[in-house]
Motif scaffolding. Structure first.
Motif, mmCIF file in Angstrom:
data_model
loop_
_atom_site.group_PDB
_atom_site.id
_atom_site.type_symbol
_atom_site.label_atom_id
_atom_site.label_comp_id
_atom_site.label_asym_id
_atom_site.label_seq_id
_atom_site.Cartn_x
_atom_site.Cartn_y
_atom_site.Cartn_z
ATOM 1 N N VAL A 219 80.443 75.767 -14.341
ATOM 2 C CA VAL A 219 81.272 76.814 -13.722
ATOM 3 C C VAL A 219 82.020 76.154 -12.568
ATOM 4 N N ALA B 28 85.075 76.296 -9.487
ATOM 5 C CA ALA B 28 85.892 77.107 -8.589
ATOM 6 C C ALA B 28 86.742 76.177 -7.744
ATOM 7 N N THR C 280 81.967 72.358 -8.899
ATOM 8 C CA THR C 280 81.456 72.682 -10.221
ATOM 9 C C THR C 280 79.937 72.745 -10.139
ATOM 10 N N LEU D 282 83.756 82.421 -5.063
ATOM 11 C CA LEU D 282 84.555 82.354 -6.279
ATOM 12 C C LEU D 282 83.733 81.865 -7.478
ATOM 13 N N ARG E 37 82.153 84.882 -9.047
ATOM 14 C CA ARG E 37 83.152 85.669 -9.793
ATOM 15 C C ARG E 37 83.506 84.992 -11.112
ATOM 16 N N ASN E 38 83.685 83.674 -11.070
ATOM 17 C CA ASN E 38 84.025 82.938 -12.292
ATOM 18 C C ASN E 38 82.874 82.974 -13.294
ATOM 19 N N ALA F 248 82.777 86.182 -15.147
ATOM 20 C CA ALA F 248 83.901 86.337 -16.072
ATOM 21 C C ALA F 248 83.684 85.587 -17.388
#
Length: 116
Positions: free
Chosen positions: A13, A15, A31, A106, A109-110, A113
């Motif tokens: 993940v 950001a 990451t 972030l 949030r990522n 998603a």
């Protein structure tokens, strides 16, 4: 808070927090892997993580963790997670703990998603 985060492993993940409006600007590129774990938030670093010269891993990673905690609290999610820091990039002028805290928010949030 009733729902826990994450429900499953979330790998790579990323950001990027880049804000260039005036001086100083903000920049952080992070990451991580989110691994389901026991209640709480555990921080780990990948064995091959390279920290740029002149930067403190403790400060940057602490800021990322703070951002992750803030976002989970704002979303009313209980952390049950190990956060494994895989990569980070800094800018010699524009990076700061504040930038990495924002990137931490972030990241959550990522991660949310990401489709199963």
């Amino acid at each position: 808070m009733t729902e826990t985060f994450p429900h499953r492993p979330l790998r790579e993940v990323r950001a990027v927090h880049a804000w260039q409006r005036s001086c100083p600007s903000d920049f952080a590129d992070v990451t991580v892997d989110f691994e389901p774990w026991e209640p709480g938030l555990v921080l780990e670093t990948a064995a091959d993580l390279e920290v740029p010269d002149g930067w403190s891993l403790e400060e940057l990673y602490g800021a990322v963790a703070e951002g992750v905690r803030e976002e989970l609290a704002a979303l009313e999610l209980d952390p049950a997670v190990t956060v494994v820091l895989r990569r980070l990039r800094v800018h010699e002028v524009d990076s700061s703990a504040r930038s990495f805290r924002r990137a931490g928010r972030l990241l959550v949030r990522n991660a949310l998603a990401v489709k199963p």
